[in-house]
Design an enzyme around this catalytic site. Structure first.
Site, mmCIF file in Angstrom:
data_model
loop_
_atom_site.group_PDB
_atom_site.id
_atom_site.type_symbol
_atom_site.label_atom_id
_atom_site.label_comp_id
_atom_site.label_asym_id
_atom_site.label_seq_id
_atom_site.Cartn_x
_atom_site.Cartn_y
_atom_site.Cartn_z
ATOM 1 N N HIS A 77 0.843 -1.190 0.000
ATOM 2 C CA HIS A 77 0.000 0.000 0.000
ATOM 3 C C HIS A 77 0.879 1.239 0.000
ATOM 4 O O HIS A 77 1.918 1.252 0.634
ATOM 5 C CB HIS A 77 -0.916 0.019 1.243
ATOM 6 C CG HIS A 77 -2.068 0.949 1.072
ATOM 7 N ND1 HIS A 77 -1.977 2.285 1.372
ATOM 8 C CD2 HIS A 77 -3.316 0.740 0.591
ATOM 9 C CE1 HIS A 77 -3.141 2.855 1.084
ATOM 10 N NE2 HIS A 77 -3.959 1.949 0.611
ATOM 11 N N ASP A 134 -7.908 -5.359 0.140
ATOM 12 C CA ASP A 134 -8.450 -6.170 -0.943
ATOM 13 C C ASP A 134 -8.040 -7.633 -0.876
ATOM 14 O O ASP A 134 -8.562 -8.456 -1.619
ATOM 15 C CB ASP A 134 -8.009 -5.591 -2.300
ATOM 16 C CG ASP A 134 -8.807 -4.350 -2.631
ATOM 17 O OD1 ASP A 134 -9.962 -4.275 -2.189
ATOM 18 O OD2 ASP A 134 -8.277 -3.461 -3.306
HETATM 19 N N1 CMC Z 1 4.188 -7.622 -4.903
HETATM 20 C C1 CMC Z 1 5.525 -7.592 -5.126
HETATM 21 N N2 CMC Z 1 6.274 -6.470 -5.024
HETATM 22 C C2 CMC Z 1 5.642 -5.336 -4.697
HETATM 23 C C3 CMC Z 1 4.247 -5.300 -4.458
HETATM 24 C C4 CMC Z 1 3.523 -6.504 -4.570
HETATM 25 N N3 CMC Z 1 2.198 -6.530 -4.357
HETATM 26 N N4 CMC Z 1 3.872 -4.037 -4.150
HETATM 27 C C5 CMC Z 1 4.991 -3.300 -4.202
HETATM 28 N N5 CMC Z 1 6.058 -4.087 -4.523
HETATM 29 C C6 CMC Z 1 7.456 -3.655 -4.623
HETATM 30 C C7 CMC Z 1 7.695 -2.880 -5.910
HETATM 31 O O1 CMC Z 1 8.106 -3.730 -6.957
HETATM 32 C C8 CMC Z 1 8.760 -1.904 -5.485
HETATM 33 O O2 CMC Z 1 9.998 -2.567 -5.484
HETATM 34 P P1 CMC Z 1 11.360 -1.748 -5.856
HETATM 35 O O3 CMC Z 1 11.505 -0.718 -4.778
HETATM 36 O O4 CMC Z 1 12.404 -2.809 -5.823
HETATM 37 O O5 CMC Z 1 11.125 -1.135 -7.216
HETATM 38 C C9 CMC Z 1 8.414 -1.582 -4.030
HETATM 39 O O6 CMC Z 1 7.681 -2.732 -3.559
HETATM 40 C C10 CMC Z 1 7.551 -0.345 -3.855
HETATM 41 O O7 CMC Z 1 6.416 -0.471 -4.697
HETATM 42 P P2 CMC Z 1 5.755 0.733 -5.457
HETATM 43 O O8 CMC Z 1 4.986 0.228 -6.626
HETATM 44 O O9 CMC Z 1 6.778 1.788 -5.713
HETATM 45 O O10 CMC Z 1 4.767 1.263 -4.333
HETATM 46 P P3 CMC Z 1 3.500 2.178 -4.557
HETATM 47 O O11 CMC Z 1 3.232 2.848 -3.285
HETATM 48 O O12 CMC Z 1 3.666 3.011 -5.779
HETATM 49 O O13 CMC Z 1 2.344 1.108 -4.905
HETATM 50 C C11 CMC Z 1 0.554 -0.416 -4.681
HETATM 51 C C12 CMC Z 1 1.382 0.686 -4.002
HETATM 52 C C13 CMC Z 1 -0.647 -0.745 -3.804
HETATM 53 C C14 CMC Z 1 0.029 0.071 -6.041
HETATM 54 C C15 CMC Z 1 1.454 -1.667 -4.881
HETATM 55 O O14 CMC Z 1 1.873 -2.137 -3.621
HETATM 56 C C16 CMC Z 1 0.745 -2.772 -5.663
HETATM 57 O O15 CMC Z 1 0.782 -2.750 -6.891
HETATM 58 N N6 CMC Z 1 0.102 -3.745 -4.949
HETATM 59 C C17 CMC Z 1 -0.676 -4.762 -5.605
HETATM 60 C C18 CMC Z 1 -2.024 -4.215 -6.011
HETATM 61 C C19 CMC Z 1 -2.945 -4.020 -4.832
HETATM 62 O O16 CMC Z 1 -3.098 -4.890 -3.989
HETATM 63 N N7 CMC Z 1 -3.636 -2.858 -4.818
HETATM 64 C C20 CMC Z 1 -4.645 -2.556 -3.795
HETATM 65 C C21 CMC Z 1 -4.256 -1.391 -2.935
HETATM 66 S S1 CMC Z 1 -5.296 -1.275 -1.465
HETATM 67 C C22 CMC Z 1 -6.857 -0.864 -2.058
HETATM 68 C C23 CMC Z 1 -6.921 0.464 -2.677
HETATM 69 O O17 CMC Z 1 -6.515 1.448 -2.057
HETATM 70 O O18 CMC Z 1 -7.429 0.554 -3.779
#
Ligand code: CMC
Length: 430
Positions: free
Chosen positions: A307, A365
Site C-alpha cells: 500500500h 483487498d
Molecule cells: N508484490 C511484489 N512487489 C511489490 C508489491 C507486490 N504486491 N507491491 C509493491 N512491490 C514492490 C515494488 O516492486 C517496489 O519494489 P522496488 O523498490 O524494488 O522497485 C516496491 O515494492 C515499492 O512499490 P511501489 O509500486 O513503488 O509502491 P507504490 O506505493 O507506488 O504502490 C501499490 C502501491 C498498492 C500500487 C502496490 O503495492 C501494488 O501494486 N500492490 C498490488 C495491487 C494491490 O493490492 N492494490 C490494492 C491497494 S489497497 C486498495 C486500494 O486502495 O485501492
C-alpha cells in the site's frame, strides 16, 4: 525566520520563505504555491509521493501506525458499533447524527433508490457480457442527462439532492448490471429493506419466487462498505476532485472516479486477488508465485499486498480478515480451499525477506474478495462492491472541494522532455 516557514535557497542565491501549514494531526506541509513566481522552478513529484493536493477535514490516515479515522472516529469503533448509513451521514455532514437525523437520512436514501425508467433501457444496449464496472461508469455518467435538478454545484440544496441520489441509486445500477450479465430480469428496489438488504434483494431475488434474506451476508456487506467508505486522497477520490474542479457536473466527476477505481493497482485489486488465488490453485505452488513477485524482471505482483500509505499494516485488512473467518464459519464453509490458500500465502509472504524489507502487508483487498465469493457475489462484481462503499467518500470529497471558496481548477505542471522547437517539413520532403 519564523518556525512556520521553510527557507529555500536556489543555486543563484535567491531566497524564498515558504509557509508551513500545520494540520490538526499528521505531518506539516510546505506551501509551494508561490515557488514558481519567486524561484522560477516547479516541484517534481510523479505519483504524488510527498505532495498534498488539498486540505481536508474528512479522513485521517497514519500509515506508519495503521490508523484510519473518519471525521476523527477510529474505523475500528465505527466497524464495531455503526452502520454504513450512519457512517455515510458522518462523512457527508461531519458529525454523527442524532437519532432523528439518522432516521431522516435513512428514509431519504431509501426513497431515492429507483432509477428513472428511461435509464433502464440503457442496460439493453450493453453486450450481455459487458464488465459491470464499464456499465457502472457509463450509467452514472449518464445520470446527468436525467437529474437536471441536481447539477448546479453552486447550489447547496442541489448538492444534497445529488449526494442522496448517488448513494441511493448506485446499488440499483450495480444490481441491474449484474442481472444483465446473468440474463435475469431486473429487480426493482424495495424500500422497506435497509441499504445492504435491498442490494442483496436486487442482486439475488427473482420475480418467480420469494427471496429469503441472508442476514449474515447483509451484515458482512455493511461492514465491508464501512471499511471502504473513504480513504482520503486515494487515486479515485483525487480523480473525482480533479474532474469536479473544472466545474463538471457531479455525476461526471463520480463516473471519472469509478473509472479510476477499476484499475488493478486500486479497486480492481480485489478481483485480481481472486484470479491470482485461482491461478496459484494449490499451496504447493505458492513458492513459485512468491518468487515471481520478487523477480524484478517479471511484472507480476502479489495482488492484495502493499500500500502506498500503510507501511506496517492496513487496519481494514485486520478487521476484514476477522470477518472472513466469521462469514466462512457461519456459512459452514470453514474448508473453503481458496481461503486456506490465502492464509497460507499470507504467512509465506509475511516471513519473506523481500516483503519484510519493502513493508508489504496484506491490504484491504486481500480478504474482501474471499468474503464476496462466500456470499456468491461473482468476481466481476467485486470492484463494483468497492465502488458502492466508496461512493459516499467520493461525494463527501466532491462537496468539500466545491464548497471551498478558495478552490481552483486542478492543473498540475510538468517537466517537459520532448523535442525543442523544430520547423515543419512538408510530407514530400520527409
Ligand atoms: N508484490 C511484489 N512487489 C511489490 C508489491 C507486490 N504486491 N507491491 C509493491 N512491490 C514492490 C515494488 O516492486 C517496489 O519494489 P522496488 O523498490 O524494488 O522497485 C516496491 O515494492 C515499492 O512499490 P511501489 O509500486 O513503488 O509502491 P507504490 O506505493 O507506488 O504502490 C501499490 C502501491 C498498492 C500500487 C502496490 O503495492 C501494488 O501494486 N500492490 C498490488 C495491487 C494491490 O493490492 N492494490 C490494492 C491497494 S489497497 C486498495 C486500494 O486502495 O485501492
Amino acid at each position: 525566520m519564523s518556525q512556520d516557514a521553510f527557507r529555500l535557497i536556489s543555486p543563484d542565491g535567491t531566497e524564498s520563505e515558504l509557509p508551513v501549514h500545520k494540520g490538526t494531526t499528521g505531518p506539516d506541509v510546505i506551501d509551494i504555491s508561490r515557488l514558481y513566481r519567486e524561484q522560477g522552478v516547479f516541484t517534481y513529484d510523479p505519483g504524488f509521493m510527498a505532495t498534498g493536493s488539498c486540505s481536508s477535514d474528512i479522513t485521517y490516515i497514519d500509515g506508519e501506525e495503521g490508523v484510519l479515522m473518519y471525521r476523527g472516529y477510529p474505523v475500528e469503533q465505527l466497524a464495531k458499533h455503526s452502520s454504513f448509513i450512519e457512517v455515510s451521514y458522518l462523512l457527508l455532514h461531519g458529525d454523527l447524527p442524532t437519532a432523528e437525523q439518522l432516521e431522516e437520512f435513512d428514509q431519504t436514501i431509501r426513497r431515492h433508490t429507483m432509477l428513472n425508467e428511461g435509464m433502464l433501457k440503457f442496460f439493453n444496449g450493453f453486450r450481455y457480457d459487458a464488465h459491470p464496472m464499464a456499465i457502472l461508469s457509463a450509467v452514472v455518467g449518464s445520470m446527468s442527462a436525467y437529474y437536471h435538478d441536481s447539477l448546479d454545484s453552486s447550489n447547496p440544496e442541489e448538492r444534497d439532492i445529488f449526494a442522496h441520489r448517488i448513494l441511493a441509486k448506485l446499488p440499483t445500477v450495480a444490481a441491474a448490471a449484474y442481472k444483465l450479465n446473468i440474463g435475469q430480469p431486473f429487480m426493482y428496489p424495495q424500500n422497506d429493506l435497509n441499504y445492504t438488504e435491498n442490494l442483496l434483494h436486487m442482486l439475488f431475488a427473482v420475480p418467480a419466487e420469494p427471496y429469503e434474506m441472508d442476514e449474515i451476508a447483509a451484515e458482512a456487506l455493511d461492514l465491508l462498505f464501512i471499511l471502504h467508505a473513504d480513504h482520503e486522497q486515494n487515486c479515485s477520490t483525487s480523480t473525482v476532485r480533479m474532474a469536479g474542479s473544472s466545474g463538471a457536473n457531479p455525476y461526471s466527476a463520480i463516473a471519472a472516479g469509478i473509472s479510476a477505481l477499476w484499475g488493478p493497482a486500486h479497486g480492481g485489486a480485489n478481483e485480481a486477488v481472486l484470479e491470482m488465488l485461482q491461478e496459484i490453485g494449490h499451496p504447493k505452488h505458492i513458492g513459485k508465485f512468491v518468487d515471481k513477485a520478487k523477480d524484478r524482471d517479471d511484472p507480476f505482483r502479489l495482488m492484495g499486498f502493499g500500500h502506498r500509505v500503510y507501511k506496517n499494516f492496513d487496519p481494514r485488512a485486520t478487521i476484514i480478515r476477522e470477518m472472513a473467518h466469521k462469514v466462512l464459519a457461519r456459512l459452514g464453509r470453514q474448508d473453503t480451499p481458496l481461503f486456506d490458500l490465502a492464509l497460507e500465502l499470507e504467512q509465506v509472504a509475511l516471513k519473506d525477506e523481500y516483503f519484510i524489507e519493502k513493508n508489504l502487508y496484506p491490504n484491504v483487498d486481500f480478504y474482501s474478495g474471499i468474503i464476496y465469493r462466500a456470499l456468491n457475489i461473482p468476481t466481476s462484481m467485486f470492484t463494483v462492491m468497492f465502488a458502492l462503499g466508496r461512493s459516499v467518500g467520493w461525494t463527501a470529497h466532491w462537496r468539500e472541494m466545491i464548497a471551498d471558496p478558495t478552490g481552483r481548477i486542478s492543473r498540475p505542471r510538468q517537466l517537459y522532455t520532448g523535442p525543442t522547437q523544430r520547423d515543419y517539413v512538408a510530407v514530400a520532403d520527409r
